[in-house]
Design a protein around this motif. Structure first.
Motif, PDB file in Angstrom:
ATOM      1  N   TRP A 268      38.857  46.316  55.590  1.00 17.46           N
ATOM      2  CA  TRP A 268      40.181  45.170  54.760  1.00 17.46           C
ATOM      3  C   TRP A 268      39.865  44.156  54.945  1.00 17.46           C
ATOM      4  N   LEU A 269      38.956  43.650  55.277  1.00 20.83           N
ATOM      5  CA  LEU A 269      38.695  41.582  55.710  1.00 20.83           C
ATOM      6  C   LEU A 269      38.357  41.657  54.359  1.00 20.83           C
ATOM      7  N   PRO A 270      37.445  41.946  52.643  1.00 22.48           N
ATOM      8  CA  PRO A 270      37.230  41.407  51.796  1.00 22.48           C
ATOM      9  C   PRO A 270      38.334  41.291  51.445  1.00 22.48           C
ATOM     10  N   SER A 271      38.848  42.281  51.187  1.00 24.39           N
ATOM     11  CA  SER A 271      40.334  42.427  50.113  1.00 24.39           C
ATOM     12  C   SER A 271      41.658  41.311  50.965  1.00 24.39           C
ATOM     13  N   TYR A 272      41.188  40.884  52.710  1.00 23.90           N
ATOM     14  CA  TYR A 272      42.591  40.057  52.523  1.00 23.90           C
ATOM     15  C   TYR A 272      41.938  38.714  52.417  1.00 23.90           C
ATOM     16  N   PHE A 273      40.956  38.201  52.316  1.00 25.20           N
ATOM     17  CA  PHE A 273      40.201  36.830  51.970  1.00 25.20           C
ATOM     18  C   PHE A 273      40.195  37.173  51.258  1.00 25.20           C
ATOM     19  N   GLU A 274      40.431  37.538  49.652  1.00 26.65           N
ATOM     20  CA  GLU A 274      40.288  37.364  48.570  1.00 26.65           C
ATOM     21  C   GLU A 274      41.708  37.456  48.577  1.00 26.65           C
ATOM     22  N   LEU A 275      42.235  38.220  48.821  1.00 27.22           N
ATOM     23  CA  LEU A 275      43.894  38.592  48.070  1.00 27.22           C
ATOM     24  C   LEU A 275      44.499  37.746  49.033  1.00 27.22           C
ATOM     25  N   GLY A 276      45.007  37.809  50.375  1.00 30.72           N
ATOM     26  CA  GLY A 276      45.620  37.094  50.952  1.00 30.72           C
ATOM     27  C   GLY A 276      45.284  35.747  50.970  1.00 30.72           C
ATOM     28  N   LEU A 277      43.630  35.623  51.034  1.00 30.44           N
ATOM     29  CA  LEU A 277      43.839  34.142  51.148  1.00 30.44           C
ATOM     30  C   LEU A 277      43.403  33.296  50.204  1.00 30.44           C
TER      31      LEU A 277
END
Length: 449
Positions: A268-277
Protein backbone atom coordinates in the motif's frame (compact mmCIF):
# COMPACT_ATOMS: atom_id res chain seq x y z
CA UNK A 1 48.52 -13.36 2.75
CA UNK A 2 45.04 -14.90 2.52
CA UNK A 3 43.85 -16.69 5.62
CA UNK A 4 41.96 -19.87 4.91
CA UNK A 5 40.60 -22.85 6.79
CA UNK A 6 39.86 -26.29 5.44
CA UNK A 7 36.79 -28.09 6.75
CA UNK A 8 36.45 -31.83 6.26
CA UNK A 9 33.27 -33.74 6.78
CA UNK A 10 30.72 -35.93 5.18
CA UNK A 11 28.73 -34.80 2.24
CA UNK A 12 25.77 -32.58 3.03
CA UNK A 13 23.91 -34.16 0.16
CA UNK A 14 22.32 -37.59 0.15
CA UNK A 15 25.07 -39.84 -1.04
CA UNK A 16 26.63 -40.16 2.40
CA UNK A 17 30.13 -40.19 0.89
CA UNK A 18 33.03 -38.08 2.03
CA UNK A 19 33.07 -34.57 0.66
CA UNK A 20 36.14 -32.89 -0.73
CA UNK A 21 37.92 -30.56 1.68
CA UNK A 22 36.46 -27.06 1.61
CA UNK A 23 38.77 -24.09 1.37
CA UNK A 24 37.06 -21.27 3.28
CA UNK A 25 38.25 -17.73 2.59
CA UNK A 26 36.52 -14.41 3.14
CA UNK A 27 36.12 -14.10 -0.60
CA UNK A 28 34.35 -17.44 -0.83
CA UNK A 29 32.23 -16.83 2.28
CA UNK A 30 30.95 -13.47 1.07
CA UNK A 31 30.79 -14.48 -2.59
CA UNK A 32 28.39 -17.33 -1.83
CA UNK A 33 26.52 -15.19 0.70
CA UNK A 34 26.17 -12.57 -2.03
CA UNK A 35 24.34 -15.06 -4.23
CA UNK A 36 21.78 -15.58 -1.47
CA UNK A 37 21.43 -11.81 -1.00
CA UNK A 38 20.91 -11.43 -4.77
CA UNK A 39 18.08 -13.96 -4.58
CA UNK A 40 16.58 -12.14 -1.60
CA UNK A 41 16.55 -8.91 -3.62
CA UNK A 42 14.71 -10.66 -6.48
CA UNK A 43 12.35 -12.21 -3.92
CA UNK A 44 11.37 -8.84 -2.47
CA UNK A 45 11.08 -7.23 -5.87
CA UNK A 46 8.48 -9.87 -6.73
CA UNK A 47 6.63 -9.05 -3.50
CA UNK A 48 6.83 -5.29 -4.08
CA UNK A 49 5.65 -5.30 -7.68
CA UNK A 50 1.97 -5.54 -6.68
CA UNK A 51 2.24 -2.26 -4.78
CA UNK A 52 3.83 -0.60 -7.83
CA UNK A 53 1.33 -1.85 -10.39
CA UNK A 54 -1.71 -1.71 -8.06
CA UNK A 55 -3.14 1.56 -9.38
CA UNK A 56 -2.59 0.83 -13.12
CA UNK A 57 -4.18 -2.59 -12.55
CA UNK A 58 -7.08 -1.05 -10.65
CA UNK A 59 -7.71 1.50 -13.40
CA UNK A 60 -7.49 -1.03 -16.23
CA UNK A 61 -9.52 -3.79 -14.58
CA UNK A 62 -11.75 -1.66 -12.32
CA UNK A 63 -10.52 -3.17 -9.02
CA UNK A 64 -11.51 -1.70 -5.66
CA UNK A 65 -9.09 -1.02 -2.78
CA UNK A 66 -10.45 -4.00 -0.83
CA UNK A 67 -9.88 -6.29 -3.84
CA UNK A 68 -6.23 -5.22 -4.10
CA UNK A 69 -5.90 -5.70 -0.34
CA UNK A 70 -7.50 -9.14 -0.59
CA UNK A 71 -4.96 -10.16 -3.23
CA UNK A 72 -2.18 -9.04 -0.91
CA UNK A 73 -3.58 -11.03 2.01
CA UNK A 74 -4.14 -14.17 -0.09
CA UNK A 75 -0.53 -13.98 -1.21
CA UNK A 76 0.58 -14.09 2.42
CA UNK A 77 -1.84 -16.92 3.20
CA UNK A 78 -0.11 -18.99 0.52
CA UNK A 79 3.26 -17.70 1.73
CA UNK A 80 2.51 -18.95 5.26
CA UNK A 81 1.45 -22.38 4.00
CA UNK A 82 4.55 -22.59 1.82
CA UNK A 83 6.76 -21.78 4.79
CA UNK A 84 5.97 -25.14 6.36
CA UNK A 85 7.50 -26.85 3.31
CA UNK A 86 11.02 -25.58 4.07
CA UNK A 87 11.88 -28.49 6.35
CA UNK A 88 10.73 -31.25 3.93
CA UNK A 89 12.44 -29.56 0.97
CA UNK A 90 15.68 -29.33 2.91
CA UNK A 91 15.33 -32.98 3.92
CA UNK A 92 14.84 -34.37 0.40
CA UNK A 93 16.81 -31.86 -1.71
CA UNK A 94 20.12 -30.10 -1.27
CA UNK A 95 19.91 -26.36 -0.58
CA UNK A 96 21.24 -25.69 -4.08
CA UNK A 97 18.43 -27.51 -5.87
CA UNK A 98 15.65 -26.63 -3.44
CA UNK A 99 16.29 -22.91 -3.86
CA UNK A 100 16.73 -23.21 -7.62
CA UNK A 101 13.38 -24.97 -7.99
CA UNK A 102 11.35 -22.51 -5.91
CA UNK A 103 13.05 -19.48 -7.49
CA UNK A 104 12.33 -20.69 -11.03
CA UNK A 105 8.70 -21.29 -10.05
CA UNK A 106 8.19 -17.78 -8.75
CA UNK A 107 9.90 -16.33 -11.82
CA UNK A 108 7.19 -17.71 -14.12
CA UNK A 109 3.95 -17.79 -12.10
CA UNK A 110 3.11 -14.13 -12.79
CA UNK A 111 3.46 -14.54 -16.56
CA UNK A 112 -0.16 -15.76 -17.11
CA UNK A 113 -1.33 -12.34 -15.85
CA UNK A 114 0.55 -10.75 -18.76
CA UNK A 115 -1.40 -12.86 -21.25
CA UNK A 116 -4.85 -12.91 -19.63
CA UNK A 117 -5.38 -10.17 -17.06
CA UNK A 118 -8.33 -10.69 -14.71
CA UNK A 119 -9.00 -10.73 -10.99
CA UNK A 120 -9.07 -14.55 -10.91
CA UNK A 121 -5.73 -14.82 -12.73
CA UNK A 122 -4.22 -12.18 -10.44
CA UNK A 123 -5.36 -14.10 -7.34
CA UNK A 124 -4.12 -17.44 -8.68
CA UNK A 125 -0.74 -16.12 -9.80
CA UNK A 126 -0.07 -14.25 -6.56
CA UNK A 127 -1.06 -17.26 -4.47
CA UNK A 128 1.26 -19.53 -6.47
CA UNK A 129 3.96 -16.90 -6.02
CA UNK A 130 3.37 -16.92 -2.27
CA UNK A 131 3.39 -20.72 -2.09
CA UNK A 132 6.76 -20.90 -3.86
CA UNK A 133 8.29 -18.01 -1.93
CA UNK A 134 7.16 -19.38 1.44
CA UNK A 135 9.85 -22.07 1.86
CA UNK A 136 12.47 -19.94 0.11
CA UNK A 137 12.83 -17.50 3.02
CA UNK A 138 13.89 -20.18 5.50
CA UNK A 139 16.05 -21.91 2.90
CA UNK A 140 17.82 -18.64 2.07
CA UNK A 141 18.57 -18.01 5.73
CA UNK A 142 19.82 -21.60 6.10
CA UNK A 143 22.00 -21.24 3.00
CA UNK A 144 23.56 -18.00 4.28
CA UNK A 145 23.98 -19.40 7.81
CA UNK A 146 25.86 -22.37 6.39
CA UNK A 147 28.81 -20.00 5.88
CA UNK A 148 28.52 -18.11 9.20
CA UNK A 149 28.60 -19.41 12.80
CA UNK A 150 25.86 -18.24 15.24
CA UNK A 151 28.05 -15.58 16.88
CA UNK A 152 28.48 -13.84 13.50
CA UNK A 153 24.96 -14.15 12.10
CA UNK A 154 23.66 -10.73 13.12
CA UNK A 155 25.36 -8.96 10.22
CA UNK A 156 24.53 -11.57 7.59
CA UNK A 157 20.90 -11.63 8.76
CA UNK A 158 20.84 -7.84 8.54
CA UNK A 159 22.21 -8.01 5.00
CA UNK A 160 19.51 -10.51 4.06
CA UNK A 161 16.85 -8.29 5.61
CA UNK A 162 18.29 -5.21 3.93
CA UNK A 163 17.74 -6.90 0.59
CA UNK A 164 14.14 -5.78 0.91
CA UNK A 165 15.40 -2.22 1.22
CA UNK A 166 17.73 -2.62 -1.76
CA UNK A 167 14.83 -3.96 -3.82
CA UNK A 168 12.76 -0.90 -2.95
CA UNK A 169 15.64 1.58 -3.29
CA UNK A 170 17.05 0.30 -6.58
CA UNK A 171 14.51 -1.93 -8.29
CA UNK A 172 11.21 -0.32 -7.26
CA UNK A 173 11.94 3.05 -8.94
CA UNK A 174 13.02 1.18 -12.08
CA UNK A 175 9.82 -0.86 -12.03
CA UNK A 176 7.79 2.32 -11.43
CA UNK A 177 9.44 3.96 -14.45
CA UNK A 178 8.92 0.86 -16.61
CA UNK A 179 5.28 0.65 -15.49
CA UNK A 180 4.61 4.29 -16.36
CA UNK A 181 6.50 4.28 -19.67
CA UNK A 182 5.80 0.77 -20.98
CA UNK A 183 2.98 -0.66 -18.87
CA UNK A 184 2.66 -3.00 -15.91
CA UNK A 185 3.01 -6.10 -18.10
CA UNK A 186 6.56 -5.16 -19.06
CA UNK A 187 7.41 -4.68 -15.36
CA UNK A 188 6.43 -8.31 -14.72
CA UNK A 189 8.53 -9.49 -17.68
CA UNK A 190 11.55 -7.59 -16.30
CA UNK A 191 11.22 -9.43 -12.99
CA UNK A 192 11.04 -12.81 -14.71
CA UNK A 193 14.23 -12.01 -16.60
CA UNK A 194 15.95 -11.01 -13.35
CA UNK A 195 14.99 -14.38 -11.84
CA UNK A 196 16.47 -16.22 -14.81
CA UNK A 197 19.72 -14.25 -14.46
CA UNK A 198 19.99 -15.24 -10.80
CA UNK A 199 19.43 -18.93 -11.66
CA UNK A 200 22.43 -18.90 -14.01
CA UNK A 201 24.66 -17.27 -11.37
CA UNK A 202 23.44 -19.75 -8.72
CA UNK A 203 24.20 -22.83 -10.80
CA UNK A 204 27.72 -21.58 -11.48
CA UNK A 205 28.68 -20.22 -8.06
CA UNK A 206 26.87 -21.87 -5.15
CA UNK A 207 28.29 -24.43 -2.71
CA UNK A 208 27.08 -25.20 0.81
CA UNK A 209 29.15 -23.95 3.75
CA UNK A 210 30.48 -25.84 6.78
CA UNK A 211 28.21 -24.55 9.55
CA UNK A 212 24.92 -26.24 8.62
CA UNK A 213 25.97 -29.81 7.85
CA UNK A 214 23.63 -32.77 7.88
CA UNK A 215 26.38 -35.16 8.86
CA UNK A 216 29.90 -34.21 9.85
CA UNK A 217 32.76 -36.32 11.12
CA UNK A 218 33.48 -35.27 14.72
CA UNK A 219 37.20 -35.82 14.42
CA UNK A 220 37.50 -33.73 11.26
CA UNK A 221 35.22 -30.87 12.23
CA UNK A 222 36.39 -27.49 13.48
CA UNK A 223 36.01 -27.19 17.26
CA UNK A 224 33.00 -25.20 18.47
CA UNK A 225 35.26 -22.85 20.42
CA UNK A 226 37.05 -21.83 17.23
CA UNK A 227 33.94 -21.14 15.20
CA UNK A 228 31.42 -19.96 17.75
CA UNK A 229 29.12 -22.68 16.44
CA UNK A 230 27.40 -25.49 18.23
CA UNK A 231 28.93 -28.90 18.02
CA UNK A 232 28.05 -30.42 14.63
CA UNK A 233 27.63 -33.81 16.29
CA UNK A 234 25.02 -32.49 18.73
CA UNK A 235 21.97 -34.78 18.70
CA UNK A 236 18.61 -33.57 17.45
CA UNK A 237 16.07 -32.46 20.04
CA UNK A 238 12.26 -32.78 20.09
CA UNK A 239 10.68 -30.06 17.97
CA UNK A 240 8.22 -29.16 20.73
CA UNK A 241 11.08 -27.96 22.94
CA UNK A 242 12.11 -25.46 20.29
CA UNK A 243 8.64 -24.31 19.25
CA UNK A 244 7.27 -23.93 22.80
CA UNK A 245 10.27 -22.06 24.21
CA UNK A 246 9.53 -18.53 25.39
CA UNK A 247 12.13 -17.07 23.04
CA UNK A 248 10.65 -18.81 19.99
CA UNK A 249 7.05 -17.92 20.86
CA UNK A 250 7.63 -14.25 21.66
CA UNK A 251 10.02 -13.70 18.75
CA UNK A 252 7.46 -15.29 16.43
CA UNK A 253 4.74 -12.95 17.75
CA UNK A 254 6.96 -9.91 17.19
CA UNK A 255 7.91 -11.21 13.75
CA UNK A 256 4.19 -11.43 12.86
CA UNK A 257 3.74 -7.78 13.83
CA UNK A 258 6.82 -6.67 11.91
CA UNK A 259 5.71 -8.64 8.88
CA UNK A 260 2.29 -7.02 9.07
CA UNK A 261 4.04 -3.65 8.86
CA UNK A 262 6.24 -4.85 6.00
CA UNK A 263 3.32 -6.24 3.99
CA UNK A 264 1.28 -3.07 4.40
CA UNK A 265 4.29 -1.09 3.16
CA UNK A 266 4.84 -3.44 0.21
CA UNK A 267 1.16 -3.51 -0.79
CA UNK A 268 0.00 0.00 0.00
CA UNK A 269 2.82 2.52 0.42
CA UNK A 270 2.93 3.76 -3.21
CA UNK A 271 -0.88 4.09 -3.14
CA UNK A 272 -0.67 6.03 0.16
CA UNK A 273 1.86 8.43 -1.31
CA UNK A 274 -0.18 8.87 -4.49
CA UNK A 275 -3.80 8.87 -3.29
CA UNK A 276 -3.32 9.85 0.34
CA UNK A 277 -0.55 12.44 0.15
CA UNK A 278 -1.04 13.75 -3.39
CA UNK A 279 2.25 12.79 -5.05
CA UNK A 280 2.42 11.74 -8.70
CA UNK A 281 2.76 8.07 -9.64
CA UNK A 282 6.46 8.49 -10.47
CA UNK A 283 7.11 10.43 -7.26
CA UNK A 284 5.26 7.78 -5.27
CA UNK A 285 7.34 5.02 -6.84
CA UNK A 286 10.53 6.89 -6.00
CA UNK A 287 9.46 7.81 -2.44
CA UNK A 288 8.68 4.12 -1.93
CA UNK A 289 12.43 3.74 -1.47
CA UNK A 290 12.81 6.31 1.32
CA UNK A 291 11.64 4.20 4.29
CA UNK A 292 13.86 1.43 2.96
CA UNK A 293 16.92 3.71 2.95
CA UNK A 294 16.39 4.30 6.66
CA UNK A 295 15.79 0.57 7.25
CA UNK A 296 18.90 -0.37 5.27
CA UNK A 297 21.11 1.81 7.46
CA UNK A 298 19.55 0.74 10.76
CA UNK A 299 19.53 -2.99 9.99
CA UNK A 300 23.14 -3.22 8.82
CA UNK A 301 24.36 -1.04 11.69
CA UNK A 302 22.46 -3.02 14.33
CA UNK A 303 23.58 -6.37 12.86
CA UNK A 304 27.25 -5.38 12.79
CA UNK A 305 27.18 -3.80 16.27
CA UNK A 306 25.40 -6.71 17.93
CA UNK A 307 27.76 -9.26 16.33
CA UNK A 308 30.69 -7.31 17.75
CA UNK A 309 29.05 -7.12 21.18
CA UNK A 310 28.48 -10.87 21.25
CA UNK A 311 32.05 -11.59 20.21
CA UNK A 312 33.18 -9.37 23.11
CA UNK A 313 31.19 -11.46 25.56
CA UNK A 314 27.89 -9.55 25.77
CA UNK A 315 25.01 -12.01 26.06
CA UNK A 316 22.53 -12.56 23.25
CA UNK A 317 19.72 -11.47 25.57
CA UNK A 318 21.18 -7.94 25.75
CA UNK A 319 22.75 -7.69 22.29
CA UNK A 320 19.79 -9.03 20.33
CA UNK A 321 16.62 -8.98 22.42
CA UNK A 322 16.96 -5.70 24.35
CA UNK A 323 18.16 -3.74 21.31
CA UNK A 324 15.39 -5.23 19.14
CA UNK A 325 12.79 -4.28 21.75
CA UNK A 326 14.08 -0.71 21.88
CA UNK A 327 13.78 -0.35 18.10
CA UNK A 328 10.17 -1.51 17.89
CA UNK A 329 9.11 0.62 20.86
CA UNK A 330 10.47 3.66 19.03
CA UNK A 331 8.47 2.58 15.97
CA UNK A 332 5.25 2.37 17.97
CA UNK A 333 5.82 5.79 19.53
CA UNK A 334 6.49 7.37 16.11
CA UNK A 335 3.68 5.77 14.09
CA UNK A 336 1.03 6.55 16.70
CA UNK A 337 1.41 10.23 15.72
CA UNK A 338 0.82 9.65 11.98
CA UNK A 339 -2.94 10.47 11.90
CA UNK A 340 -2.17 13.84 13.52
CA UNK A 341 0.16 14.93 10.69
CA UNK A 342 -1.26 16.98 7.82
CA UNK A 343 1.92 18.01 5.95
CA UNK A 344 2.76 15.31 3.33
CA UNK A 345 6.55 15.56 3.58
CA UNK A 346 6.41 15.28 7.38
CA UNK A 347 4.19 12.19 7.08
CA UNK A 348 6.76 10.60 4.74
CA UNK A 349 9.59 11.34 7.19
CA UNK A 350 7.67 10.03 10.22
CA UNK A 351 6.68 6.84 8.41
CA UNK A 352 10.25 6.32 7.24
CA UNK A 353 11.65 6.75 10.77
CA UNK A 354 9.07 4.37 12.24
CA UNK A 355 9.71 1.73 9.60
CA UNK A 356 13.48 2.00 9.92
CA UNK A 357 13.34 1.76 13.72
CA UNK A 358 11.13 -1.32 13.61
CA UNK A 359 13.28 -3.19 11.13
CA UNK A 360 16.26 -3.01 13.49
CA UNK A 361 14.56 -5.93 15.22
CA UNK A 362 14.14 -8.35 12.31
CA UNK A 363 17.75 -9.54 11.83
CA UNK A 364 18.27 -9.63 15.58
CA UNK A 365 15.30 -11.85 16.41
CA UNK A 366 15.99 -14.04 13.34
CA UNK A 367 19.51 -14.59 14.68
CA UNK A 368 18.19 -15.24 18.20
CA UNK A 369 15.84 -17.95 16.93
CA UNK A 370 18.64 -19.60 14.91
CA UNK A 371 20.61 -19.98 18.17
CA UNK A 372 17.98 -22.18 19.78
CA UNK A 373 18.47 -25.41 17.84
CA UNK A 374 21.20 -27.88 16.82
CA UNK A 375 22.70 -27.07 13.38
CA UNK A 376 20.91 -29.87 11.54
CA UNK A 377 17.51 -28.52 12.69
CA UNK A 378 18.09 -24.95 11.51
CA UNK A 379 16.02 -25.22 8.31
CA UNK A 380 13.05 -26.76 10.10
CA UNK A 381 13.23 -24.24 12.95
CA UNK A 382 13.53 -21.25 10.65
CA UNK A 383 10.82 -22.68 8.38
CA UNK A 384 8.29 -22.88 11.22
CA UNK A 385 9.32 -19.48 12.61
CA UNK A 386 9.13 -17.71 9.24
CA UNK A 387 5.84 -19.44 8.38
CA UNK A 388 4.38 -18.10 11.63
CA UNK A 389 5.83 -14.71 10.79
CA UNK A 390 3.88 -14.81 7.52
CA UNK A 391 0.60 -14.84 9.46
CA UNK A 392 1.12 -11.12 9.99
CA UNK A 393 0.64 -10.66 6.25
CA UNK A 394 -2.66 -12.58 6.11
CA UNK A 395 -4.83 -9.84 7.57
CA UNK A 396 -2.89 -6.59 7.36
CA UNK A 397 -3.09 -5.80 3.59
CA UNK A 398 -6.82 -6.61 3.35
CA UNK A 399 -7.62 -4.82 6.61
CA UNK A 400 -5.80 -1.74 5.31
CA UNK A 401 -7.91 -1.77 2.15
CA UNK A 402 -11.11 -1.99 4.22
CA UNK A 403 -9.98 0.83 6.54
CA UNK A 404 -9.15 3.05 3.55
CA UNK A 405 -12.52 2.40 1.90
CA UNK A 406 -14.43 3.36 5.06
CA UNK A 407 -12.31 6.32 6.14
CA UNK A 408 -13.33 9.93 5.52
CA UNK A 409 -10.35 10.36 3.18
CA UNK A 410 -7.71 8.05 1.76
CA UNK A 411 -5.02 9.88 3.75
CA UNK A 412 -6.93 9.29 7.01
CA UNK A 413 -7.43 5.61 6.21
CA UNK A 414 -3.78 4.90 5.43
CA UNK A 415 -2.58 6.86 8.49
CA UNK A 416 -4.93 4.94 10.79
CA UNK A 417 -3.77 1.63 9.32
CA UNK A 418 -0.10 2.45 9.89
CA UNK A 419 -0.88 3.66 13.41
CA UNK A 420 -2.60 0.38 14.27
CA UNK A 421 0.29 -1.71 12.97
CA UNK A 422 2.75 0.46 14.92
CA UNK A 423 0.88 -0.28 18.16
CA UNK A 424 0.87 -4.01 17.33
CA UNK A 425 4.64 -3.90 16.80
CA UNK A 426 5.23 -2.10 20.12
CA UNK A 427 3.27 -4.78 22.00
CA UNK A 428 5.52 -7.44 20.44
CA UNK A 429 8.56 -5.49 21.60
CA UNK A 430 7.30 -5.50 25.18
CA UNK A 431 6.70 -9.27 25.04
CA UNK A 432 10.24 -10.14 23.93
CA UNK A 433 11.69 -7.79 26.52
CA UNK A 434 9.77 -9.62 29.25
CA UNK A 435 10.14 -13.24 28.13
CA UNK A 436 12.83 -13.87 25.45
CA UNK A 437 16.27 -15.17 26.47
CA UNK A 438 18.13 -17.19 23.80
CA UNK A 439 20.94 -18.46 26.07
CA UNK A 440 18.55 -19.70 28.75
CA UNK A 441 16.20 -21.36 26.29
CA UNK A 442 18.99 -23.02 24.30
CA UNK A 443 20.21 -24.72 27.47
CA UNK A 444 16.67 -25.91 28.25
CA UNK A 445 16.06 -27.10 24.69
CA UNK A 446 19.38 -29.00 24.36
CA UNK A 447 19.33 -30.58 27.81
CA UNK A 448 19.66 -34.35 27.90
CA UNK A 449 16.41 -36.19 28.80
Amino acid sequence: MTTAKTYRGRSTGHSGGLARPRLVTNRRVWGTTGLVIFLYIVNYADKAVLGIIAQPLARELDFTASQIGLVGSLFYLAFTIGGFLAGPLNRYLTLKWALLVVALIWSVVMLPLVLAASFAVLVASRMLLGLSEGPATALMHTAAYSWHPPAKRGLVTALLGSSASVAKIVIAPILAFVTIEYGWRVAILVLSGLGALWAVCWLIGWTEGPHIAKTVEAEDSVPAQATGDASPTQPSVPWRRIFLSRTFVTCALLAMALYALTTVVLTWLPSYFELGLGYTALQAGSLFALPSVVALVTMIASGAITDRLIQRGVGSRVARIVIASAGVLVCGAVLVTLPLIEVPVVAVVVLSLGYGSALIALPLIHSAVSELCPPQQTAGTMGMYLALMGIGGLIAPYATGVVVEHAATAADGYALAFQGVGIFVAIGGILILLFANPERDRLLICRTP
